[in-house]
Design a protein around this motif. Structure first.
Motif, PDB file in Angstrom:
ATOM      1  N   GLN A  52       9.611   6.901  -1.801  1.00  0.00           N
ATOM      2  CA  GLN A  52      10.513   7.301  -2.878  1.00  0.00           C
ATOM      3  C   GLN A  52      10.047   8.624  -3.488  1.00  0.00           C
ATOM      4  OE1 GLN A  52      13.369   5.637  -3.867  1.00  0.00           O
ATOM      5  NE2 GLN A  52      12.956   4.422  -2.042  1.00  0.00           N
ATOM      6  N   ASP A  53      10.999   9.477  -3.845  1.00  0.00           N
ATOM      7  CA  ASP A  53      10.660  10.774  -4.432  1.00  0.00           C
ATOM      8  C   ASP A  53       9.809  10.636  -5.683  1.00  0.00           C
ATOM      9  OD1 ASP A  53      12.132  11.921  -2.438  1.00  0.00           O
ATOM     10  OD2 ASP A  53      13.852  12.392  -3.710  1.00  0.00           O
ATOM     11  N   VAL A  54      10.153   9.679  -6.513  1.00  0.00           N
ATOM     12  CA  VAL A  54       9.408   9.495  -7.754  1.00  0.00           C
ATOM     13  C   VAL A  54       7.941   9.178  -7.469  1.00  0.00           C
ATOM     14  CG1 VAL A  54       9.995   7.049  -8.055  1.00  0.00           C
ATOM     15  CG2 VAL A  54       9.504   8.458 -10.050  1.00  0.00           C
ATOM     16  N   ASP A  55       7.679   8.440  -6.414  1.00  0.00           N
ATOM     17  CA  ASP A  55       6.296   8.126  -6.038  1.00  0.00           C
ATOM     18  C   ASP A  55       5.582   9.358  -5.501  1.00  0.00           C
ATOM     19  OD1 ASP A  55       6.585   5.449  -6.776  1.00  0.00           O
ATOM     20  OD2 ASP A  55       7.298   4.891  -4.781  1.00  0.00           O
ATOM     21  N   ILE A  56       6.245  10.093  -4.605  1.00  0.00           N
ATOM     22  CA  ILE A  56       5.644  11.303  -4.043  1.00  0.00           C
ATOM     23  C   ILE A  56       5.305  12.286  -5.163  1.00  0.00           C
ATOM     24  CG2 ILE A  56       6.021  13.306  -2.549  1.00  0.00           C
ATOM     25  CD1 ILE A  56       7.947  11.485  -0.901  1.00  0.00           C
ATOM     26  N   MET A  57       6.232  12.466  -6.082  1.00  0.00           N
ATOM     27  CA  MET A  57       6.003  13.401  -7.185  1.00  0.00           C
ATOM     28  C   MET A  57       4.864  12.922  -8.081  1.00  0.00           C
ATOM     29  SD  MET A  57       9.939  14.487  -7.926  1.00  0.00           S
ATOM     30  CE  MET A  57       9.556  15.744  -9.133  1.00  0.00           C
ATOM     31  N   ALA A  58       4.787  11.637  -8.330  1.00  0.00           N
ATOM     32  CA  ALA A  58       3.694  11.102  -9.159  1.00  0.00           C
ATOM     33  C   ALA A  58       2.345  11.299  -8.483  1.00  0.00           C
ATOM     34  CB  ALA A  58       3.946   9.626  -9.452  1.00  0.00           C
ATOM     35  N   TRP A  59       2.285  11.102  -7.176  1.00  0.00           N
ATOM     36  CA  TRP A  59       1.024  11.316  -6.451  1.00  0.00           C
ATOM     37  C   TRP A  59       0.644  12.789  -6.482  1.00  0.00           C
ATOM     38  CZ3 TRP A  59       3.470   8.415  -1.797  1.00  0.00           C
ATOM     39  CH2 TRP A  59       3.574   7.050  -2.110  1.00  0.00           C
ATOM     40  N   ALA A  60       1.639  13.666  -6.274  1.00  0.00           N
ATOM     41  CA  ALA A  60       1.376  15.107  -6.252  1.00  0.00           C
ATOM     42  C   ALA A  60       0.913  15.608  -7.618  1.00  0.00           C
ATOM     43  CB  ALA A  60       2.626  15.861  -5.813  1.00  0.00           C
ATOM     44  N   LEU A  61       1.491  15.070  -8.671  1.00  0.00           N
ATOM     45  CA  LEU A  61       1.149  15.514 -10.020  1.00  0.00           C
ATOM     46  C   LEU A  61      -0.041  14.764 -10.601  1.00  0.00           C
ATOM     47  CD1 LEU A  61       4.773  15.932 -11.376  1.00  0.00           C
ATOM     48  CD2 LEU A  61       3.227  17.708 -10.519  1.00  0.00           C
ATOM     49  N   GLY A  62      -0.506  13.745  -9.900  1.00  0.00           N
ATOM     50  CA  GLY A  62      -1.680  13.005 -10.338  1.00  0.00           C
ATOM     51  C   GLY A  62      -1.425  11.984 -11.430  1.00  0.00           C
ATOM     52  N   THR A  63      -0.166  11.620 -11.650  1.00  0.00           N
ATOM     53  CA  THR A  63       0.130  10.620 -12.674  1.00  0.00           C
ATOM     54  C   THR A  63       0.011   9.197 -12.152  1.00  0.00           C
ATOM     55  OG1 THR A  63       2.505  10.769 -12.255  1.00  0.00           O
ATOM     56  CG2 THR A  63       1.606  12.184 -13.986  1.00  0.00           C
ATOM     57  N   GLN A  64      -0.052   9.052 -10.828  1.00  0.00           N
ATOM     58  CA  GLN A  64      -0.288   7.767 -10.175  1.00  0.00           C
ATOM     59  C   GLN A  64      -1.311   7.986  -9.068  1.00  0.00           C
ATOM     60  OE1 GLN A  64       1.033   4.670 -10.845  1.00  0.00           O
ATOM     61  NE2 GLN A  64       1.977   5.600 -12.646  1.00  0.00           N
ATOM     62  N   PRO A  65      -2.134   6.984  -8.799  1.00  0.00           N
ATOM     63  CA  PRO A  65      -3.103   7.147  -7.711  1.00  0.00           C
ATOM     64  C   PRO A  65      -2.395   7.218  -6.354  1.00  0.00           C
ATOM     65  CG  PRO A  65      -3.193   4.916  -8.607  1.00  0.00           C
ATOM     66  CD  PRO A  65      -2.240   5.690  -9.471  1.00  0.00           C
ATOM     67  N   THR A  66      -2.937   8.039  -5.481  1.00  0.00           N
ATOM     68  CA  THR A  66      -2.396   8.191  -4.129  1.00  0.00           C
ATOM     69  C   THR A  66      -2.808   7.001  -3.275  1.00  0.00           C
ATOM     70  OG1 THR A  66      -2.600  10.581  -4.323  1.00  0.00           O
ATOM     71  CG2 THR A  66      -2.371   9.684  -2.099  1.00  0.00           C
ATOM     72  N   PRO A  67      -1.865   6.387  -2.562  1.00  0.00           N
ATOM     73  CA  PRO A  67      -2.238   5.299  -1.649  1.00  0.00           C
ATOM     74  C   PRO A  67      -3.226   5.801  -0.594  1.00  0.00           C
ATOM     75  CG  PRO A  67       0.143   5.397  -1.931  1.00  0.00           C
ATOM     76  CD  PRO A  67      -0.424   6.627  -2.566  1.00  0.00           C
ATOM     77  N   VAL A  68      -4.109   4.942  -0.186  1.00  0.00           N
ATOM     78  CA  VAL A  68      -5.141   5.298   0.783  1.00  0.00           C
ATOM     79  C   VAL A  68      -4.535   5.868   2.058  1.00  0.00           C
ATOM     80  CG1 VAL A  68      -7.002   4.356   2.215  1.00  0.00           C
ATOM     81  CG2 VAL A  68      -6.755   3.613  -0.159  1.00  0.00           C
ATOM     82  N   ARG A  69      -3.392   5.336   2.493  1.00  0.00           N
ATOM     83  CA  ARG A  69      -2.794   5.790   3.761  1.00  0.00           C
ATOM     84  C   ARG A  69      -2.361   7.257   3.708  1.00  0.00           C
ATOM     85  NH1 ARG A  69       0.907   2.721   1.166  1.00  0.00           N
ATOM     86  NH2 ARG A  69       3.025   3.498   0.921  1.00  0.00           N
ATOM     87  N   PHE A  70      -2.179   7.812   2.509  1.00  0.00           N
ATOM     88  CA  PHE A  70      -1.783   9.214   2.376  1.00  0.00           C
ATOM     89  C   PHE A  70      -2.915  10.121   1.900  1.00  0.00           C
ATOM     90  CE2 PHE A  70       2.445   7.099   1.726  1.00  0.00           C
ATOM     91  CZ  PHE A  70       2.967   7.490   2.950  1.00  0.00           C
ATOM     92  N   ALA A  71      -4.062   9.565   1.597  1.00  0.00           N
ATOM     93  CA  ALA A  71      -5.192  10.364   1.130  1.00  0.00           C
ATOM     94  C   ALA A  71      -5.673  11.273   2.260  1.00  0.00           C
ATOM     95  CB  ALA A  71      -6.316   9.460   0.663  1.00  0.00           C
ATOM     96  N   GLY A  72      -6.063  12.485   1.909  1.00  0.00           N
ATOM     97  CA  GLY A  72      -6.577  13.422   2.903  1.00  0.00           C
ATOM     98  C   GLY A  72      -6.096  14.829   2.635  1.00  0.00           C
ATOM     99  N   PRO A  73      -6.236  15.707   3.623  1.00  0.00           N
ATOM    100  CA  PRO A  73      -5.917  17.117   3.417  1.00  0.00           C
ATOM    101  C   PRO A  73      -4.452  17.407   3.093  1.00  0.00           C
ATOM    102  CG  PRO A  73      -7.025  16.781   5.548  1.00  0.00           C
ATOM    103  CD  PRO A  73      -6.820  15.444   4.929  1.00  0.00           C
ATOM    104  N   VAL A  74      -3.534  16.650   3.671  1.00  0.00           N
ATOM    105  CA  VAL A  74      -2.118  16.900   3.381  1.00  0.00           C
ATOM    106  C   VAL A  74      -1.828  16.598   1.910  1.00  0.00           C
ATOM    107  CG1 VAL A  74       0.264  16.180   3.889  1.00  0.00           C
ATOM    108  CG2 VAL A  74      -1.354  16.556   5.759  1.00  0.00           C
ATOM    109  N   MET A  75      -2.294  15.477   1.413  1.00  0.00           N
ATOM    110  CA  MET A  75      -2.053  15.142   0.007  1.00  0.00           C
ATOM    111  C   MET A  75      -2.806  16.090  -0.916  1.00  0.00           C
ATOM    112  SD  MET A  75      -0.323  13.421  -2.150  1.00  0.00           S
ATOM    113  CE  MET A  75       0.451  12.212  -1.110  1.00  0.00           C
ATOM    114  N   ALA A  76      -4.008  16.500  -0.532  1.00  0.00           N
ATOM    115  CA  ALA A  76      -4.759  17.457  -1.348  1.00  0.00           C
ATOM    116  C   ALA A  76      -3.968  18.761  -1.483  1.00  0.00           C
ATOM    117  CB  ALA A  76      -6.133  17.709  -0.746  1.00  0.00           C
ATOM    118  N   ALA A  77      -3.356  19.208  -0.401  1.00  0.00           N
ATOM    119  CA  ALA A  77      -2.538  20.424  -0.450  1.00  0.00           C
ATOM    120  C   ALA A  77      -1.278  20.203  -1.274  1.00  0.00           C
ATOM    121  CB  ALA A  77      -2.191  20.874   0.969  1.00  0.00           C
ATOM    122  N   LEU A  78      -0.690  19.010  -1.190  1.00  0.00           N
ATOM    123  CA  LEU A  78       0.507  18.698  -1.971  1.00  0.00           C
ATOM    124  C   LEU A  78       0.203  18.721  -3.463  1.00  0.00           C
ATOM    125  CD1 LEU A  78       3.518  17.799  -1.878  1.00  0.00           C
ATOM    126  CD2 LEU A  78       2.695  15.452  -1.817  1.00  0.00           C
TER     127      LEU A  78
END
Length: 88
Positions: A52-78
């Motif tokens: 969901q967009d709201v989840d992706i945006m929350a992970w990118a903005l740091g308002t919600q923790p990133t799920p382990v499956r997405f942790a790594g260089p791609v999420m760090a760049a996001l």
């Protein structure tokens, strides 16, 4: 499907999320970073677009923790949102 076609489809999906904010964040991220991605990173981004967009945006903005499956260089760049164009 070949890599070029796969990336074209991903670009379309990244820029057509449903809200302007999500389009700028996710589409802008794709445009800024996709050229250097490995096949594994392309696959990860494909999986990210299923969320969901709201989840992706929350992970990118740091308002919600990133799920382990997405942790790594791609999420760090996001999370480094300097790729989002801001109108003056």
């Amino acid at each position: 499907m070949d890599r070029e076609t796969r990336l074209k489809r991903l670009r379309f999906r990244a820029w057509h999320r449903g809200t302007k904010e999500a389009d700028l964040l996710i589409g802008g991220f794709f445009d800024a970073h996709h050229a250097g991605w490995s096949d594994a990173e392309v696959t990860l981004f494909e999986a990210l677009l299923e969320e969901q967009d709201v989840d992706i945006m929350a992970w990118a903005l740091g308002t919600q923790p990133t799920p382990v499956r997405f942790a790594g260089p791609v999420m760090a760049a996001l999370k480094n949102v300097t790729y989002v164009p801001i109108a003056e």
